[in-house]
Design a protein around this motif. Structure first.
Motif, short mmCIF file in Angstrom:
data_model
loop_
_atom_site.label_atom_id
_atom_site.label_comp_id
_atom_site.label_asym_id
_atom_site.label_seq_id
_atom_site.Cartn_x
_atom_site.Cartn_y
_atom_site.Cartn_z
N ARG A 34 11.07 -55.97 -33.15
CA ARG A 34 11.88 -56.01 -31.93
C ARG A 34 11.56 -57.26 -31.10
O ARG A 34 12.46 -57.96 -30.63
N GLU A 35 10.26 -57.56 -30.92
CA GLU A 35 9.85 -58.71 -30.12
C GLU A 35 10.30 -60.03 -30.77
O GLU A 35 10.72 -60.96 -30.07
N LYS A 36 10.22 -60.09 -32.10
CA LYS A 36 10.68 -61.30 -32.79
C LYS A 36 12.17 -61.53 -32.58
O LYS A 36 12.61 -62.67 -32.37
N GLU A 37 12.93 -60.45 -32.62
CA GLU A 37 14.37 -60.58 -32.45
C GLU A 37 14.72 -60.99 -31.01
O GLU A 37 15.65 -61.78 -30.77
N ILE A 38 13.96 -60.47 -30.03
CA ILE A 38 14.19 -60.86 -28.64
C ILE A 38 13.93 -62.36 -28.47
O ILE A 38 14.71 -63.07 -27.82
N LYS A 39 12.84 -62.84 -29.07
CA LYS A 39 12.55 -64.27 -28.95
C LYS A 39 13.65 -65.09 -29.62
O LYS A 39 14.08 -66.13 -29.09
N ARG A 40 14.11 -64.65 -30.79
CA ARG A 40 15.15 -65.40 -31.50
C ARG A 40 16.43 -65.49 -30.66
O ARG A 40 17.03 -66.55 -30.52
N GLN A 41 16.83 -64.35 -30.09
CA GLN A 41 18.03 -64.33 -29.27
C GLN A 41 17.86 -65.20 -28.02
O GLN A 41 18.80 -65.88 -27.59
N THR A 42 16.65 -65.18 -27.46
CA THR A 42 16.37 -66.00 -26.28
C THR A 42 16.46 -67.48 -26.61
O THR A 42 17.01 -68.28 -25.83
N LEU A 43 15.95 -67.87 -27.77
CA LEU A 43 16.04 -69.26 -28.19
C LEU A 43 17.50 -69.68 -28.39
O LEU A 43 17.90 -70.80 -28.02
N VAL A 44 18.29 -68.79 -28.96
CA VAL A 44 19.72 -69.08 -29.14
C VAL A 44 20.38 -69.33 -27.79
O VAL A 44 21.18 -70.26 -27.62
N GLU A 45 20.05 -68.49 -26.80
CA GLU A 45 20.63 -68.65 -25.45
C GLU A 45 20.22 -69.98 -24.83
O GLU A 45 21.02 -70.67 -24.20
N LEU A 46 18.94 -70.36 -25.00
CA LEU A 46 18.46 -71.62 -24.44
C LEU A 46 19.18 -72.81 -25.08
O LEU A 46 19.55 -73.77 -24.40
N VAL A 47 19.37 -72.75 -26.40
CA VAL A 47 20.08 -73.83 -27.10
C VAL A 47 21.51 -73.94 -26.58
O VAL A 47 22.00 -75.03 -26.28
N ASP A 48 22.19 -72.80 -26.45
CA ASP A 48 23.57 -72.80 -25.96
C ASP A 48 23.65 -73.33 -24.52
O ASP A 48 24.58 -74.07 -24.18
N TYR A 49 22.67 -72.97 -23.71
CA TYR A 49 22.67 -73.39 -22.30
C TYR A 49 22.51 -74.91 -22.19
O TYR A 49 23.24 -75.57 -21.44
N VAL A 50 21.57 -75.47 -22.97
CA VAL A 50 21.34 -76.92 -22.93
C VAL A 50 22.52 -77.66 -23.53
O VAL A 50 22.95 -78.70 -23.02
N GLN A 51 23.08 -77.12 -24.61
CA GLN A 51 24.18 -77.80 -25.29
C GLN A 51 25.45 -77.79 -24.44
O GLN A 51 26.23 -78.76 -24.44
N SER A 52 25.69 -76.71 -23.73
CA SER A 52 26.92 -76.57 -22.96
C SER A 52 26.92 -77.41 -21.69
O SER A 52 27.98 -77.74 -21.16
N GLY A 53 25.72 -77.77 -21.21
CA GLY A 53 25.64 -78.51 -19.95
C GLY A 53 26.11 -77.69 -18.77
O GLY A 53 26.65 -78.23 -17.80
N ALA A 54 25.92 -76.36 -18.86
CA ALA A 54 26.42 -75.47 -17.81
C ALA A 54 25.74 -75.72 -16.47
O ALA A 54 26.32 -75.45 -15.42
N GLY A 55 24.54 -76.22 -16.51
CA GLY A 55 23.82 -76.49 -15.27
C GLY A 55 22.70 -77.47 -15.53
O GLY A 55 22.08 -77.45 -16.59
N LYS A 56 22.46 -78.35 -14.58
CA LYS A 56 21.40 -79.33 -14.73
C LYS A 56 20.04 -78.65 -14.67
O LYS A 56 19.78 -77.85 -13.76
N ILE A 57 19.18 -78.95 -15.62
CA ILE A 57 17.87 -78.32 -15.69
C ILE A 57 16.93 -79.04 -14.73
O ILE A 57 16.87 -80.28 -14.72
N SER A 58 16.20 -78.29 -13.94
CA SER A 58 15.29 -78.88 -12.97
C SER A 58 14.16 -79.62 -13.66
O SER A 58 13.86 -79.39 -14.84
N GLU A 59 13.52 -80.51 -12.94
CA GLU A 59 12.42 -81.31 -13.50
C GLU A 59 11.28 -80.42 -14.00
O GLU A 59 10.76 -80.61 -15.10
#
Length: 492
Positions: free
Chosen positions: A113-138
């Motif tokens: 379960r924990e491995k799958e949560i991390k995998r899904q979280t990584l997918v979300e982070l990749v999508d967030y950075v790729q989409s440019g939905a919001g500028k990431i703070s320093e």
């Protein structure tokens, strides 16, 4: 009182909280502007002391204060689109914390379960950075690079020959050791790639986190046996080279050092081909006139890469880099050809075939003046190849005469080249065991005769005289042995 506060601020996480996980995520930002990864070592486990990766927690400033989740208590966080824009940076940080945990992938049934949560979280982070939905703070950029470092910078498993202690195993026959954590590792690499190539990434800010230490550790990872990982590393390092101009000399120097160690010490490295692919693109972009630094790199690193026994594994990429140099500056062809002759294999026929293929590519871009400087030693070596008992070597050498540019260079310098090559051709016609080689040799000999009949007749006359002298010497030697045998018989 002040001492007690400081002690509480540096309180360590209990050992019970890190079971089943390789690392505890940092609790917040760092005071330094650079990513602190000096305690993370990338190396083979059998090539030095094992260093356990440790990332110490520090106090978290202001809004980013958030305790790291305890093992077994990781919960799904809401999606970015489900929270207000004002709260996304905090959520981004919390997701980074989850991704800092390392799992044991040797047991597929452990903490599923924990491995799958991390995998899904990584997918979300990749999508967030790729989409440019919001500028990431320093501070979040710093935390993201730190999370990436925690995941990818690790001890690589020992190579196959290191497990057995055998040094005689051919590297190309080794089964690659695939990374068991690749389902997570791939997403981490994808996140790094998207961060580097993103138009929202400020180069001046990002170079504080992707610094020389980070780049050096990336270079160390090229020794991974997993081809999937090396492919990602190749793409990422190439993008870093293109985006961060300040790192370019350092990257070239780092690749140089890897080559030196491979050539003169270990002769074993999994990523030479990928590094050469990066260099091929870099060389293509060199400005003219070429810097002396680049010419030294050709002489000291690229040409000596022909020496190792495993050159066949990366020869295609190496040959491309060499030809790129000659195409950039045709005056380097003499240097390259003499370098090939220096490292020409004596007993390895497969390497000879590769060298002949590369030689043809170099000669195609060679001008007459450079050709004349090296043609005598070059065609002495080609003559030896023509008489090779290995038919592939002899065949590849004869194929040089199918290239119009090379034939043109030979025709211009036939007075020097004909006498060198004529004896080898005649020897093939008289003695070579392979009929295909015999036929090709006859064709080349006919080409010579049509090119300059008078010179051909002169070479034929000299060959006949040399053959007659050799026959006479052989008869004298035989007669001498007969006399010695007779004298020995009479003395009994």
């Amino acid at each position: 009182m002040l001492k007690n506060i400081i002690k509480r601020g540096h309180k360590k996480v209990p050992k019970s909280e890190v079971s089943d996980f390789g690392h505890v995520p940092p609790a917040g930002g760092r005071n330094s502007g650079n990513v602190s990864t000096s305690d993370v070592v990338v190396n083979h486990a059998s090539r030095g002391n094992m260093v356990t990766n440790s990332i110490q927690s520090q106090q978290t400033p202001s809004v980013m204060t958030s305790a790291a989740p305890a093992p077994g208590n990781i919960e799904n966080l809401p999606l970015f689109r489900d929270v207000p824009i004002s709260e996304r940076q905090v959520l981004f940080f919390r997701k980074l914390q989850i991704c800092c945990f390392q799992f044991d992938f040797t047991d597929t049934m452990k903490l599923v379960r924990e491995k799958e949560i991390k995998r899904q979280t990584l997918v979300e982070l990749v999508d967030y950075v790729q989409s440019g939905a919001g500028k990431i703070s320093e501070s979040n950029q710093e935390e993201m690079v730190m999370m990436i470092s925690v995941n990818i910078f690790r001890c690589l498993p020992p190579a196959s020959h290191e497990n057995t202690g055998s040094e005689n195993v051919e590297q190309e026959e080794d089964e690659p050791c695939l990374e068991p954590s690749w389902p997570h590792l791939q997403l981490v690499y994808e996140l790094l790639l998207r961060y580097v190539v993103s138009s929202d990434t400020d180069t001046k800010l990002a170079k504080r986190f992707i610094d020389h230490s980070f780049v050096l550790k990336l270079l160390d990872l090229f020794d991974s046996e997993d081809p999937r990982e090396r492919e990602y590393l190749k793409t990422i390092l190439h993008r870093v080279y293109g985006k961060f101009m300040v790192h370019r000399p350092f990257i070239r120097k780092g690749i140089n050092n890897i080559f030196y160690r491979f050539i003169y010490e270990t002769e074993r490295h999994s990523g030479i081909g990928e590094l050469l692919e990066i260099l091929g693109s870099i060389i293509n972009g060199f400005a003219l006139p070429m810097k002396e630094e680049h010419k030294l790199f050709l002489v000291r690193a690229l040409i000596p890469l022909h020496k190792p026994k495993s050159v066949a594994m990366y020869h295609q990429q190496l040959s491309y880099c060499i030809v790129q140099f000659v195409e950039k500056d045709y005056k380097l062809s003499d240097t390259v050809i003499r370098g090939l002759l220096k490292y020409w294999p004596v007993t390895n026929c497969q390497k000879e075939v590769l060298f002949l293929q590369e030689l043809e590519e170099v000669l195609e871009t060679t001008q007459a003046a450079e050709f004349q400087r090296c043609m005598v030693p070059l065609f002495r070596q080609i003559a030896r190849c023509l008489n090779s008992p290995h038919f592939q070597v002899a065949e590849r050498a004869l194929f040089l005469w199918n290239n119009e540019h090379i034939v043109g260079l030979i025709a211009q310098n036939r007075n020097v080249i004909f006498p060198i090559i004529f004896y080898a051709l005649q020897k093939n016609i008289d003695n070579h065991w392979n009929q295909a080689i015999h036929g090709l040799t006859v064709n080349v000999r006919k080409m010579f005769m049509e090119m300059d009949a008078d010179l051909f007749d002169e070479c034929q006359r000299q060959y006949s005289e040399k053959a007659a002298r050799a026959t006479e010497l052989e008869e004298q030697r035989e007669l001498r042995w007969q006399r010695l045998a007779a004298a020995a018989t009479q003395g009994r």
